[in-house]
Each structure stands twice: as C-alpha cells, then as structure tokens.
Design a protein around this motif. Sequence first.
Motif, PDB file in Angstrom:
ATOM      1  N   LEU A   1       8.473  43.041  45.773  1.00 53.26           N
ATOM      2  CA  LEU A   1       7.897  41.847  45.454  1.00 53.26           C
ATOM      3  C   LEU A   1       8.917  40.613  46.237  1.00 53.26           C
ATOM      4  O   LEU A   1       7.940  39.705  46.746  1.00 53.26           O
ATOM      5  CB  LEU A   1       8.909  41.751  44.117  1.00 53.26           C
ATOM      6  CG  LEU A   1       8.944  42.973  42.883  1.00 53.26           C
ATOM      7  CD1 LEU A   1       9.626  42.070  41.785  1.00 53.26           C
ATOM      8  CD2 LEU A   1       6.902  42.138  42.820  1.00 53.26           C
TER       9      LEU A   1
ATOM     10  N   THR B   1       6.359  41.534  33.346  1.00 50.38           N
ATOM     11  CA  THR B   1       5.176  42.041  34.792  1.00 50.38           C
ATOM     12  C   THR B   1       4.236  41.209  34.156  1.00 50.38           C
ATOM     13  O   THR B   1       3.404  41.723  33.356  1.00 50.38           O
ATOM     14  CB  THR B   1       5.793  43.458  35.314  1.00 50.38           C
ATOM     15  OG1 THR B   1       4.769  43.904  34.309  1.00 50.38           O
ATOM     16  CG2 THR B   1       7.126  43.457  34.679  1.00 50.38           C
TER      17      THR B   1
ATOM     18  N   GLN C   1       3.453  39.492  42.680  1.00 53.32           N
ATOM     19  CA  GLN C   1       3.397  40.920  43.012  1.00 53.32           C
ATOM     20  C   GLN C   1       2.356  40.768  44.085  1.00 53.32           C
ATOM     21  O   GLN C   1       1.671  39.766  44.528  1.00 53.32           O
ATOM     22  CB  GLN C   1       2.371  41.345  41.243  1.00 53.32           C
ATOM     23  CG  GLN C   1       3.809  41.662  40.487  1.00 53.32           C
ATOM     24  CD  GLN C   1       3.306  41.693  39.155  1.00 53.32           C
ATOM     25  OE1 GLN C   1       3.913  41.456  37.724  1.00 53.32           O
ATOM     26  NE2 GLN C   1       2.318  42.678  39.048  1.00 53.32           N
TER      27      GLN C   1
ATOM     28  N   THR D   1       6.237  38.545  38.373  1.00 50.57           N
ATOM     29  CA  THR D   1       7.176  39.340  37.583  1.00 50.57           C
ATOM     30  C   THR D   1       8.367  38.769  37.206  1.00 50.57           C
ATOM     31  O   THR D   1       8.497  37.539  38.136  1.00 50.57           O
ATOM     32  CB  THR D   1       7.738  40.543  37.869  1.00 50.57           C
ATOM     33  OG1 THR D   1       6.568  41.864  38.490  1.00 50.57           O
ATOM     34  CG2 THR D   1       8.715  41.088  37.554  1.00 50.57           C
TER      35      THR D   1
END
Length: 175
Positions: A154, A91, A127, A66
């Motif tokens: 994250l 993302t 991620q 991301t």
Amino acid sequence: MSRMIEPLAAGRVVGEVVDIFSPSVKMKVTYNSNKLVCNGHELMPSVITWRPRVEIGGQDLREAYTLIMTDPDAPSPSDPYLKEHIHWIVTDIPGTTDVSFGREVLSYETPKPVIGIHRYVFVLFKQRGRHAVNGAPSSRDNFSTRCFSEEYGLGLPVAAVYFNAQRETAARRRS
C-alpha cells in the motif's frame, strides 16, 4: 512539514503509527452525523459507539482505498504493550465515495478506553488495484499499520486523522 501533517506529528501519530507522508486525498470522518473528527480533539465514548461515516476524496470511482482505524495506546498510554489494537479495516473503497461502498474486512469495534487518554487513528491508503487487501489480521492486538501496508503493497498513507478519548465517568457525562 505540511500544515496537515503538523498535528499528526505533534500527536505522535507520525512516528509511532505511520512514517511521514504527504496528504493527497481528502478524508472526512464524522460520528453521529455531526461530530467531525479533528486531529487531537476529544470525543466522548458515548459518541463513538457506532461506526462513523468516512467520506473519501480521490479523483474517480476507479481508484480504490483501504481505511484502517487503530489504537496505538492499548491497553493504556503509559504501558501500550498491545499496540496497536486494530478497530476497523475497510478495503476497496471507491474514490469520491464513502466507506459504505467498500468491503469490510474487519468489523468496527467500539473504542472502550479504560485507562488514560487514547488516540484513535484513521489511516487511508490508496490501493494499487481492487482486491489488493484480501485478509484480516488473526488478532486485533499487536497490529502494525506499517507492516500491514508493507504486506499488501500500500505504500505511504494518503490521509490520516485522529481523535482522543478517555473513559467516561458519570461526572464527565453530566458536564
């Protein structure tokens, strides 16, 4: 402190936007195919009109990342009461590719600094899986990179880079 983190700490990106982290993925941000973003360097607003090319390192295509672009100095560095102002979120970017392979959650908003010198920060997170981030913030103002990272699990960033920009006057455009 690693040499890659020192300019981020000197520019107060570490501390104000993210916590200290160990960079582990290469990220290259380029505007207009030839203006490389380097920590603390200035880019003219006329150069940053269109979204940049962001190349992501990583180990393989199965990894997902991301990217966040934020302005911690909005509306002015002396009174940043809107900080952070979020400019872009992408993302599900596969490792070893660029952001064009990701999913744009929040479209690129051209930076338009009006007062003072603003920092524009690109932060990359790894991620835990695909589709880990599934929503855009309700407002571009008062965004928090830390809270966003926490909300979507994250963790700490894996890469970050920032540039400075200020309002472009006619005299500055000529020089």
